[in-house]
Motif scaffolding. Structure first.
Motif, mmCIF file in Angstrom:
data_model
loop_
_atom_site.group_PDB
_atom_site.id
_atom_site.type_symbol
_atom_site.label_atom_id
_atom_site.label_comp_id
_atom_site.label_asym_id
_atom_site.label_seq_id
_atom_site.Cartn_x
_atom_site.Cartn_y
_atom_site.Cartn_z
ATOM 1 N N ILE A 131 2.687 0.284 -3.772
ATOM 2 C CA ILE A 131 2.694 -0.816 -2.809
ATOM 3 C C ILE A 131 3.286 -0.347 -1.481
ATOM 4 O O ILE A 131 4.433 0.104 -1.436
ATOM 5 C CB ILE A 131 3.516 -2.010 -3.339
ATOM 6 N N TRP A 142 5.008 -1.382 1.121
ATOM 7 C CA TRP A 142 5.829 -2.449 1.689
ATOM 8 C C TRP A 142 6.104 -2.216 3.170
ATOM 9 O O TRP A 142 6.280 -1.082 3.608
ATOM 10 C CB TRP A 142 7.173 -2.531 0.970
ATOM 11 N N VAL A 187 2.921 -6.256 3.186
ATOM 12 C CA VAL A 187 2.442 -4.892 2.978
ATOM 13 C C VAL A 187 1.499 -4.465 4.095
ATOM 14 O O VAL A 187 0.958 -5.300 4.830
ATOM 15 C CB VAL A 187 1.694 -4.759 1.623
ATOM 16 N N MET A 216 -4.356 -1.994 -1.529
ATOM 17 C CA MET A 216 -4.140 -3.412 -1.258
ATOM 18 C C MET A 216 -5.459 -4.133 -1.001
ATOM 19 O O MET A 216 -5.613 -5.302 -1.361
ATOM 20 C CB MET A 216 -3.205 -3.580 -0.053
ATOM 21 N N ALA A 256 -0.759 -9.168 4.165
ATOM 22 C CA ALA A 256 -1.020 -7.804 4.620
ATOM 23 C C ALA A 256 -1.154 -7.748 6.136
ATOM 24 O O ALA A 256 -1.619 -8.705 6.755
ATOM 25 C CB ALA A 256 -2.282 -7.236 3.966
#
Length: 265
Positions: A45, A47, A82, A88, A263
């Motif tokens: 992920i 972040w 993110v 993603m 996102a």
């Protein structure tokens, strides 16, 4: 034999829980901060914990927010959970286009962490900073019929539940637009102009929220958090914020609009 019947259930209770990772399908007994995915997937992920751009929350250099002669911005800032990486993109595709409802809980938990960081960031300078109401970017009736749900609304209701902040539908989509992912920046901005309008009951909704606040906050700005799945150019969020800001002008009370997206592309 009798001892086996007694001990086997005990062994199952004492053994570490084994589950199937939502995103990769592998069996795992290693818990992470987000329930339902394995540690390997959690580590993928991207972040955004320390955004480089304080306005749009982008994790890398941002030319958009430093442009001169651009359109007026009606929201304070955006923060995203993110960066929009290929991994993603696949997760969002599973949720948004393939109807895999199990991903909604995952994305909501990720947004909840992003909101906690956002709140902590603002409370460094204002210990009383809080969001009064959460709303979402609406979809058109055509898009709603295609997907069967508004992905942003599901996320917004989830974050509202986690944070114990009321959710209200404050914006409606006046017209349908083609998919924004197929357009460049200037086309997105042009296409989003006058796309949204206030819900017919928006004035009453905002007044009710103002009346329900503690008397110590009567004169402070009403803070609204708009939630969407992706922030690209900010044109969608800004168009929604413009509608909300205009409602505040009608009422005669200052509104501060913030954005939280899953996102940042």
């Amino acid at each position: 034999m009798i001892w086996r019947r007694i001990l086997d259930p005990l062994h199952q209770l004492l053994a570490p829980p084994v589950a199937t990772c939502l995103t990769c399908g592998r069996m795992t007994n290693r818990s992470t901060q987000i329930h339902g995915i394995c540690r390997d997937c959690y580590n993928e992920i991207p972040w955004i914990r320390q955004p480089r751009c304080r306005t749009c929350g982008r994790h890398i250099g941002c030319p958009d927010c430093t442009r001169t002669g651009g359109h007026e911005r009606f929201f304070i800032c955006n923060r995203s959970a993110v960066a929009y990486s290929p991994v993603m993109r696949e997760w969002l595709g599973q949720y948004k286009y393939r109807g895999n409802e199990r991903y909604s809980e995952l994305l909501i938990m990720m947004l909840g962490q992003a909101f906690d960081r956002m709140r902590n960031e603002h409370r460094h300078t204002d210990s009383q900073w809080t969001i009064d109401v959460i709303t979402c970017v609406p979809v058109s009736s055509i898009r709603l019929q295609e997907r069967g749900f508004n992905q942003a609304e599901v996320l917004a209701i989830g974050v509202a539940g986690l944070s114990q902040i009321p959710f209200r539908r404050l914006i409606i989509r006046e017209r349908h637009t083609d998919k924004q992912s197929l357009k460049n920046r200037s086309d997105r901005i042009r296409d989003m102009m006058n796309t949204f309008e206030g819900d017919p009951d928006i004035i009453n909704s905002i007044r009710n929220i103002l009346e329900s606040r503690h008397r110590s906050r009567v004169n402070s700005p009403l803070r609204i958090l708009v939630i969407d799945d992706i922030y690209t150019t900010g044109s969608t969020i800004n168009s929604c914020a413009r509608v909300l800001w205009g409602a505040g002008e009608v009422i005669g009370h200052l509104l501060e609009i913030y954005s939280l997206t899953w996102a940042r592309s």
